[in-house]
Design a protein around this motif. Structure first.
Motif, short mmCIF file in Angstrom:
data_model
loop_
_atom_site.label_atom_id
_atom_site.label_comp_id
_atom_site.label_asym_id
_atom_site.label_seq_id
_atom_site.Cartn_x
_atom_site.Cartn_y
_atom_site.Cartn_z
N ALA A 47 0.83 -1.21 0.00
CA ALA A 47 0.00 0.00 0.00
C ALA A 47 0.87 1.26 0.00
O ALA A 47 0.44 2.31 -0.49
N ARG A 48 2.06 1.15 0.53
CA ARG A 48 2.98 2.30 0.56
C ARG A 48 3.79 2.43 -0.73
O ARG A 48 4.69 3.26 -0.82
N GLY A 49 3.51 1.55 -1.69
CA GLY A 49 4.15 1.69 -2.99
C GLY A 49 5.39 0.84 -3.20
O GLY A 49 6.02 0.94 -4.25
N PHE A 50 5.74 0.01 -2.23
CA PHE A 50 6.88 -0.88 -2.43
C PHE A 50 6.50 -1.99 -3.40
O PHE A 50 5.35 -2.43 -3.43
N ALA A 51 7.46 -2.44 -4.16
CA ALA A 51 7.20 -3.52 -5.13
C ALA A 51 6.74 -4.77 -4.40
O ALA A 51 7.17 -5.04 -3.28
N PRO A 52 5.85 -5.54 -5.03
CA PRO A 52 5.40 -6.78 -4.39
C PRO A 52 6.58 -7.70 -4.08
O PRO A 52 7.47 -7.88 -4.91
N VAL A 53 6.58 -8.25 -2.89
CA VAL A 53 7.62 -9.18 -2.47
C VAL A 53 7.37 -10.56 -3.09
O VAL A 53 8.29 -11.28 -3.42
N VAL A 54 6.11 -10.90 -3.24
CA VAL A 54 5.73 -12.21 -3.76
C VAL A 54 5.44 -12.07 -5.24
O VAL A 54 4.39 -11.56 -5.64
N THR A 55 6.39 -12.49 -6.06
CA THR A 55 6.21 -12.41 -7.51
C THR A 55 5.93 -13.78 -8.11
O THR A 55 5.48 -13.86 -9.25
N ARG A 56 6.19 -14.83 -7.35
CA ARG A 56 5.87 -16.20 -7.74
C ARG A 56 5.46 -16.93 -6.47
O ARG A 56 5.82 -16.52 -5.37
N GLN A 57 4.68 -17.97 -6.59
CA GLN A 57 4.14 -18.65 -5.40
C GLN A 57 5.27 -19.22 -4.54
O GLN A 57 6.18 -19.89 -5.04
N VAL A 58 5.18 -18.92 -3.24
CA VAL A 58 6.20 -19.32 -2.26
C VAL A 58 5.51 -19.98 -1.08
O VAL A 58 4.50 -19.49 -0.57
N GLY A 59 6.08 -21.09 -0.62
CA GLY A 59 5.60 -21.75 0.59
C GLY A 59 6.58 -21.51 1.72
O GLY A 59 7.78 -21.35 1.49
N VAL A 60 6.06 -21.44 2.93
CA VAL A 60 6.88 -21.23 4.12
C VAL A 60 6.43 -22.23 5.17
O VAL A 60 5.23 -22.34 5.46
N ARG A 61 7.39 -22.94 5.76
CA ARG A 61 7.08 -24.00 6.74
C ARG A 61 7.91 -23.81 8.00
O ARG A 61 9.15 -23.79 7.94
N ALA A 62 7.23 -23.69 9.15
CA ALA A 62 7.90 -23.63 10.44
C ALA A 62 8.06 -25.05 10.96
O ALA A 62 7.07 -25.72 11.30
N THR A 63 9.28 -25.53 11.00
CA THR A 63 9.55 -26.92 11.35
C THR A 63 9.29 -27.24 12.80
O THR A 63 9.06 -28.40 13.14
N ASP A 64 9.31 -26.24 13.68
CA ASP A 64 9.11 -26.51 15.10
C ASP A 64 7.66 -26.39 15.56
O ASP A 64 7.27 -27.01 16.55
N THR A 65 6.85 -25.64 14.84
CA THR A 65 5.45 -25.46 15.27
C THR A 65 4.46 -26.16 14.35
O THR A 65 3.30 -26.33 14.71
N GLY A 66 4.91 -26.52 13.15
CA GLY A 66 4.01 -27.14 12.19
C GLY A 66 3.18 -26.15 11.39
O GLY A 66 2.38 -26.54 10.55
N ASP A 67 3.38 -24.85 11.64
CA ASP A 67 2.65 -23.84 10.87
C ASP A 67 3.18 -23.80 9.45
O ASP A 67 4.38 -23.94 9.22
N GLU A 68 2.25 -23.59 8.51
CA GLU A 68 2.62 -23.50 7.10
C GLU A 68 1.80 -22.40 6.44
O GLU A 68 0.65 -22.17 6.80
N TRP A 69 2.43 -21.75 5.45
CA TRP A 69 1.78 -20.68 4.70
C TRP A 69 2.13 -20.83 3.23
O TRP A 69 3.23 -21.25 2.89
N THR A 70 1.20 -20.45 2.36
CA THR A 70 1.46 -20.32 0.94
C THR A 70 1.10 -18.90 0.54
O THR A 70 -0.01 -18.43 0.81
N LEU A 71 2.05 -18.21 -0.08
CA LEU A 71 1.85 -16.84 -0.54
C LEU A 71 1.81 -16.86 -2.06
O LEU A 71 2.69 -17.44 -2.70
N SER A 72 0.78 -16.24 -2.61
CA SER A 72 0.61 -16.19 -4.06
C SER A 72 0.71 -14.76 -4.55
O SER A 72 0.32 -13.83 -3.84
N PRO A 73 1.21 -14.57 -5.77
CA PRO A 73 1.36 -13.21 -6.30
C PRO A 73 0.01 -12.51 -6.44
O PRO A 73 -1.02 -13.15 -6.68
N VAL A 74 0.05 -11.18 -6.27
CA VAL A 74 -1.14 -10.35 -6.47
C VAL A 74 -0.74 -9.11 -7.25
O VAL A 74 0.44 -8.77 -7.35
N GLN A 75 -1.71 -8.42 -7.79
CA GLN A 75 -1.48 -7.17 -8.50
C GLN A 75 -1.17 -6.06 -7.49
O GLN A 75 -1.65 -6.11 -6.35
#
Length: 132
Positions: A47-75
């Motif tokens: 919203a502040r005008g910085f370029a999108p960090v997620v330009t291609r789909q990225v997964g993130v996995r916390a090995t100690d807590t079991g939490d997982e996230w998938t980030l997908s590109p947006v406009q």
């Protein structure tokens, strides 16, 4: 939490090994911090005008807590898409929740995380500005 880590890292005397601050971050708190980065800070940075960090789909996995996230590109201007509960993408980053949190805040190098998949997608994501 990130400011507590800053204090720990700053308290190391010259010539001593840098304290990464990982010991002061409980895993559940770190996982909540990762959630906050993905749900609050990424959209705020876009919203502040910085370029999108997620330009291609990225997964993130916390090995100690079991939490997982998938980030997908947006406009530019759209809210960041984050799916909790699974980590898939062209690259999947894995580490403890604290390691992930500190990498997102640029307090640890991205090299502490394991990368499965396209290393360039992972490095592009980690090089971006997800936080102020």
């Amino acid at each position: 939490m990130i400011h507590l880590v800053d204090v720990v890292q700053a308290g190391v005397a010259a010539g001593e090994q840098v304290d990464e601050g990982l010991a002061v971050v409980p895993p559940a708190i770190a996982a909540d911090g990762v959630d906050e980065v993905f749900g609050v800070f990424l959209p705020r940075m876009m919203a502040r005008g910085f370029a999108p960090v997620v330009t291609r789909q990225v997964g993130v996995r916390a090995t100690d807590t079991g939490d997982e996230w998938t980030l997908s590109p947006v406009q530019q201007g759209d809210r960041q898409r984050v799916e909790r509960g699974r980590a898939v993408g062209e690259a999947v980053l894995s580490g403890t929740a604290a390691e992930i949190e500190l990498c997102l805040w640029k307090r640890l190098p991205g090299s502490v995380l394991r990368v499965d998949g396209d290393a360039s997608v992972a490095s592009d994501f980690l090089a971006g500005r997800a936080t102020p």
